[in-house]
Design an enzyme around this catalytic site. Structure first.
Site, PDB file in Angstrom:
ATOM      1  N   GLY A  78       4.753  -4.721  -7.374  1.00  0.00           N
ATOM      2  CA  GLY A  78       4.149  -3.540  -6.761  1.00  0.00           C
ATOM      3  C   GLY A  78       5.194  -2.491  -6.456  1.00  0.00           C
ATOM      4  CB  ALA A  79       8.529  -2.007  -7.851  1.00  0.00           C
ATOM      5  CB  SER A  80       4.454   1.723  -9.529  1.00  0.00           C
ATOM      6  OG  SER A  80       3.256   1.458  -8.835  1.00  0.00           O
ATOM      7  NE  ARG A  81       0.031   2.879  -5.039  1.00  0.00           N
ATOM      8  CZ  ARG A  81      -0.993   2.578  -5.838  1.00  0.00           C
ATOM      9  NH1 ARG A  81      -1.087   3.156  -7.012  1.00  0.00           N
ATOM     10  NH2 ARG A  81      -1.913   1.722  -5.461  1.00  0.00           N
ATOM     11  CG  ASN A 132       5.159  -4.790  -2.049  1.00  0.00           C
ATOM     12  OD1 ASN A 132       4.968  -4.521  -0.865  1.00  0.00           O
ATOM     13  ND2 ASN A 132       4.848  -3.922  -3.021  1.00  0.00           N
ATOM     14  CE1 TYR A 171      -4.499  -6.282   2.868  1.00  0.00           C
ATOM     15  CE2 TYR A 171      -4.429  -6.278   5.264  1.00  0.00           C
ATOM     16  CZ  TYR A 171      -3.827  -6.005   4.046  1.00  0.00           C
ATOM     17  OH  TYR A 171      -2.563  -5.469   4.015  1.00  0.00           O
TER      18      TYR A 171
HETATM   19  N1  LIG Z   1       0.511   0.355   3.930  1.00  0.00           N
HETATM   20  C1  LIG Z   1       0.170  -0.407   4.942  1.00  0.00           C
HETATM   21  O1  LIG Z   1      -0.208   0.070   5.996  1.00  0.00           O
HETATM   22  C2  LIG Z   1       0.280  -1.899   4.842  1.00  0.00           C
HETATM   23  C3  LIG Z   1       0.081  -2.639   6.012  1.00  0.00           C
HETATM   24  C4  LIG Z   1       0.180  -4.010   5.975  1.00  0.00           C
HETATM   25  C5  LIG Z   1       0.485  -4.642   4.771  1.00  0.00           C
HETATM   26  N2  LIG Z   1       0.660  -3.907   3.645  1.00  0.00           N
HETATM   27  C6  LIG Z   1       0.949  -4.650   2.409  1.00  0.00           C
HETATM   28  O2  LIG Z   1       2.079  -4.100   1.773  1.00  0.00           O
HETATM   29  C7  LIG Z   1       1.981  -4.331   0.368  1.00  0.00           C
HETATM   30  C8  LIG Z   1       2.244  -3.022  -0.340  1.00  0.00           C
HETATM   31  O3  LIG Z   1       1.264  -2.086   0.055  1.00  0.00           O
HETATM   32  P1  LIG Z   1       1.467  -0.505   0.000  1.00  0.00           P
HETATM   33  O4  LIG Z   1       0.971   0.038   1.259  1.00  0.00           O
HETATM   34  O5  LIG Z   1       2.833  -0.168  -0.471  1.00  0.00           O
HETATM   35  O6  LIG Z   1       0.366  -0.181  -1.119  1.00  0.00           O
HETATM   36  P2  LIG Z   1       0.343   0.822  -2.335  1.00  0.00           P
HETATM   37  O7  LIG Z   1      -1.086   0.836  -2.753  1.00  0.00           O
HETATM   38  O8  LIG Z   1       1.020   2.099  -2.023  1.00  0.00           O
HETATM   39  O9  LIG Z   1       1.210   0.059  -3.426  1.00  0.00           O
HETATM   40  C9  LIG Z   1       0.752  -1.137  -3.985  1.00  0.00           C
HETATM   41  C10 LIG Z   1       1.586  -1.494  -5.189  1.00  0.00           C
HETATM   42  O10 LIG Z   1       1.025  -2.672  -5.767  1.00  0.00           O
HETATM   43  C11 LIG Z   1       0.733  -2.415  -7.132  1.00  0.00           C
HETATM   44  N3  LIG Z   1      -0.411  -3.205  -7.568  1.00  0.00           N
HETATM   45  C12 LIG Z   1      -1.692  -3.135  -7.139  1.00  0.00           C
HETATM   46  N4  LIG Z   1      -2.433  -4.023  -7.817  1.00  0.00           N
HETATM   47  C13 LIG Z   1      -1.594  -4.661  -8.669  1.00  0.00           C
HETATM   48  C14 LIG Z   1      -1.753  -5.686  -9.627  1.00  0.00           C
HETATM   49  N5  LIG Z   1      -2.940  -6.260  -9.868  1.00  0.00           N
HETATM   50  N6  LIG Z   1      -0.666  -6.087 -10.324  1.00  0.00           N
HETATM   51  C15 LIG Z   1       0.531  -5.514 -10.127  1.00  0.00           C
HETATM   52  N7  LIG Z   1       0.748  -4.557  -9.219  1.00  0.00           N
HETATM   53  C16 LIG Z   1      -0.306  -4.138  -8.504  1.00  0.00           C
HETATM   54  C17 LIG Z   1       0.497  -0.927  -7.237  1.00  0.00           C
HETATM   55  O11 LIG Z   1       0.687  -0.477  -8.557  1.00  0.00           O
HETATM   56  C18 LIG Z   1       1.562  -0.438  -6.261  1.00  0.00           C
HETATM   57  O12 LIG Z   1       2.824  -0.419  -6.907  1.00  0.00           O
HETATM   58  C19 LIG Z   1       0.591  -4.916   0.118  1.00  0.00           C
HETATM   59  O13 LIG Z   1       0.700  -6.310  -0.033  1.00  0.00           O
HETATM   60  C20 LIG Z   1      -0.164  -4.571   1.392  1.00  0.00           C
HETATM   61  O14 LIG Z   1      -1.201  -5.475   1.681  1.00  0.00           O
HETATM   62  C21 LIG Z   1       0.568  -2.552   3.650  1.00  0.00           C
END
Ligand SMILES: NC(=O)c1ccc[n+]([C@@H]2O[C@H](COP(=O)([O-])OP(=O)(O)OC[C@H]3O[C@@H](n4cnc5c(N)ncnc54)[C@H](O)[C@@H]3O)[C@@H](O)[C@H]2O)c1
Length: 269
Positions: free
Chosen positions: A15-18, A92, A160
């Site tokens: 999930g490193a694209s953003r 991630n 979730y």
């Molecule tokens: N942002 C928040 O508030 C928050 C809070 C708690 C936990 N998290 C957790 O942090 C992690 C990252 O979340 P974020 O906020 O950066 O989200 P985001 O949506 O900005 O990034 C998610 C990343 O995962 C990738 N992704 C999604 N589905 C995928 C798949 N099937 N295969 C490969 N890559 C995939 C996307 O391309 C992206 O790079 C997640 O596990 C999320 O549950 C986020």
């Protein structure tokens, strides 16, 4: 002992694209790690890697659907093929879901969210641990990005929450499996963090989240990335089996009314 200990370590970040994954990949590369970035989106993932490399970092992109165990296996094989070893995996990639009571979730939602948030993390840990063992890494690490929903259940987030409690459980159990072999296993538990998960949400929703945060602000993805850097370093070799919140005290407890008798001491108000 300092952050130089991460130099040359090879790590996969899913999930490193953003968002949080991108921040972790960038911080790792800036500190001399070789980073294998994975995500579903080829264009966005490749552009993050191109930028890392343009700034002098060492990274490759491998397009991966992390809800597919065989694709995660292929990702790990690719990392070892490219860099000759593996030291760490940051699982991630994850999706959010919810905002509704449990009975309003569809049965298909269960598979959708568990395939990525739970099975994908399991596959990253399983194939990652095997490769770290085979590499003879002397400082291996598995980091799972869970959530405060993995420590403190959230209303409207039954599925979730279930996936993230599972991730925290897997993390702690695997930490016991690998403690003797110098592989640390930890979970980072972000609170509300300013990524695409929060982009474009209605003003009332944002007001709700801000009001819920004891710190009065959302987290920055880099605040999770700095913890991920510390956990990858040799300074953190005795930290394992932990689920560490990065949430400005959100999961520390509930808020109550407090009246300060001497508010004038708050010079930075
Ligand atoms: N942002 C928040 O508030 C928050 C809070 C708690 C936990 N998290 C957790 O942090 C992690 C990252 O979340 P974020 O906020 O950066 O989200 P985001 O949506 O900005 O990034 C998610 C990343 O995962 C990738 N992704 C999604 N589905 C995928 C798949 N099937 N295969 C490969 N890559 C995939 C996307 O391309 C992206 O790079 C997640 O596990 C999320 O549950 C986020």
């Amino acid at each position: 002992m300092d952050f130089n200990s991460v130099k040359g370590k090879v790590c996969i970040v899913t999930g490193a694209s953003r968002g949080i994954g991108e921040a972790i990949a960038r911080v790792y590369a800036e500190n001399g790690m070789k980073v294998v970035c994975a995500s579903r989106s080829q264009e966005k993932g490749q552009s993050v890697v191109d930028d890392i490399c343009a700034k002098g970092g060492d990274a490759i992109f491998v397009q991966t659907d992390c809800s597919q165990a065989d694709e995660i296996k292929a990702l790990i094989d690719k990392a070892v093929e490219k860099y000759g070893k593996l030291d760490g995996v940051v699982s991630n990639a994850g999706i959010g879901m919810g905002g509704n009571p449990l009975h309003e979730s569809a049965m298909e939602d269960y598979d959708l969210i568990f395939d990525l948030n739970s099975k994908g993390v399991f596959a990253g840990m399983k194939y990652g641990a095997e490769a770290i063992f085979r590499s003879g890494s002397n400082g291996g690490f598995l980091i799972n990005v869970a959530s405060i929903a993995g420590i403190m259940p959230q209303r409207g987030q039954a599925l979730y929450t279930a996936t993230k409690f599972g991730v925290v459980g897997m993390t702690k159990s695997a930490a016991l499996d690998y403690a003797k072999y110098n592989i640390t296993v930890n979970a980072i538990c972000p609170g509300y963090t300013m990524t695409t998960m929060f982009e474009g949400i209605p003003d009332e929703a944002m007001a709700f989240f801000l009001n819920d945060c004891p710190s009065g602000r959302l987290g920055d993805p880099y605040e999770c990335a700095y913890l991920a850097l510390f956990l990858a370093s040799d300074m953190a070799r005795y930290i394992s089996g932990a689920a560490i919140p990065v949430d400005g005290a959100l999961s520390a407890g509930s808020k109550n009314i407090t009246i300060w008798s001497h508010p004038e001491i708050r010079k930075n108000d």
